[in-house]
Design an enzyme around this catalytic site. Structure first.
Site, mmCIF file in Angstrom:
data_model
loop_
_atom_site.group_PDB
_atom_site.id
_atom_site.type_symbol
_atom_site.label_atom_id
_atom_site.label_comp_id
_atom_site.label_asym_id
_atom_site.label_seq_id
_atom_site.Cartn_x
_atom_site.Cartn_y
_atom_site.Cartn_z
ATOM 1 N N LYS A 260 69.350 21.278 32.349
ATOM 2 C CA LYS A 260 68.585 22.494 32.042
ATOM 3 C C LYS A 260 67.096 22.231 32.259
ATOM 4 C CE LYS A 260 72.073 24.324 28.948
ATOM 5 N NZ LYS A 260 72.625 24.458 27.604
ATOM 6 N N ASP B 187 70.370 32.496 25.021
ATOM 7 C CA ASP B 187 71.814 32.282 25.083
ATOM 8 C C ASP B 187 72.592 33.565 24.796
ATOM 9 O OD1 ASP B 187 72.805 29.875 25.902
ATOM 10 O OD2 ASP B 187 72.532 28.876 23.972
ATOM 11 N N GLN C 26 71.085 23.678 21.574
ATOM 12 C CA GLN C 26 72.280 23.170 22.252
ATOM 13 C C GLN C 26 73.419 23.001 21.248
ATOM 14 O OE1 GLN C 26 72.623 22.620 25.666
ATOM 15 N NE2 GLN C 26 74.768 22.272 25.161
#
Ligand code: NAD
Length: 280
Positions: free
Chosen positions: A51, A118, A95
């Site tokens: 990422k 997200d 995460q």
């Protein structure tokens, strides 16, 4: 037809790179993404590294905040509150998975919905399931873009989703409903999964079960999107038995090189969208 996720993701990143150059000249600032990584999960470390790498490649200011496994939940929550207020940060990602002592729901809900790259915040989940514009979770968005490479108009297709997780199955179902598909959501308690898959025009497999979907589960003109990433003795495999299924169906994504690269490209896309919204 093998749907090439690497190629599609590279094109998306290239487009984003150009978009970011334009945004910089308009706003004199760059999108910023902060990723919070807790603990030492090996797969998470690799995802976060990628990422960071691709964020930099397209011109997003990215930082990773790393905390040890035993970190106090309040430290993470306070950091999120600080990032929420920071105008240079367009997107915040925590995460997953988090260590057991940390309340995942509390952490996700602490992120400002407008910075929720997200798309996991309940407000964004609610918007998506109400059919409104919302931040779409990265993996389902990547799956949809891959499907659209094969078939632009999905209206009337029977889509079977394998898996009902908040991360993949549920948002995927909402997205395909929005595309006017007839959606069947299946899960570990579903009876006759094979029979249901046999009727599908589209299968999105997100069960986390190696090679679950077999050649005699699919029909000839089906499109199969394999979300699974499963570590086995013979390497990484998807939820679809690629060798068998690819011989039958119209189109299929490989693992690796299918949905995986799209997930990261869609995260970058979501970060740019959050930046644009915050400046509009
Ligand atoms: P999860 O464990 O949270 O959910 C799995 C879902 O599959 C559950 O709803 C369960 O009911 C269902 N399921 C399990 N066994 C089944 C069976 N035999 N038949 C039907 N349904 C069954 O998993 P998740 O987080 O949604 O991830 C699923 C897979 O996708 C994993 O392999 C994961 O590594 C992978 N993944 C890939 C990406 C990517 O970018 N490609 C991103 C996230 C997750």
């Amino acid at each position: 037809m093998i749907i090439d996720g690497n190629k599609t993701a590279a094109k998306l990143r290239e487009d984003l790179k150009k978009k970011i150059i334009d945004l910089k000249s308009t706003y004199n600032s760059l999108p910023g993404l902060t990723v919070i990584l807790v603990g030492n999960d090996h797969a998470s470390k690799i995802y976060v590294k990628n990422k960071e790498k691709f964020s930099k490649e397209v011109g997003i200011n990215s930082e990773v905040i790393r905390y040890p496994e035993n970190i106090d939940e309040s430290i993470i929550l306070n950091k999120i509150l600080e990032l929420n207020k920071n105008k240079k940060i367009s997107g915040i990602l925590v995460q997953l998975p988090l260590p057991k002592h940390i309340n995942k729901k509390k952490v996700i809900e602490a992120i400002l919905p407008t910075k929720d790259v997200d798309g996991f915040h309940p407000l964004n989940v609610g918007h998506l399931s109400s059919g409104y514009d919302s931040r779409i979770p990265c993996t389902p968005l990547g799956c949809l873009l891959l499907l659209k490479k094969v078939e632009k108009n999905l209206t009337g297709k029977h889509a079977v989703i394998i898996g009902r997780s908040n991360l993949n199955g549920r948002p995927m179902a909402q997205l395909l409903l929005k595309e006017n598909c007839t959606v069947t959501i299946t899960h570990s308690k579903t009876k006759d999964l094979k029979g249901i898959c046999n009727k599908a025009d589209i299968i999105v497999a997100a069960a986390g079960k190696p090679k679950l979907v077999k050649g005699d589960w699919v029909k000839k003109n089906a499109i199969v999107i394999d979300v699974g990433i499963n570590k086995t003795d013979s390497g990484i495999v998807g939820d679809v038995d690629f060798d068998e299924v690819s011989k039958v169906v119209h189109a299929i994504t490989p693992v690796p090189g299918g949905v995986g690269p799209m997930t990261i490209a869609c995260l970058l896309n979501n970060t740019v969208e959050c930046f644009k919204r915050s400046n509009s």
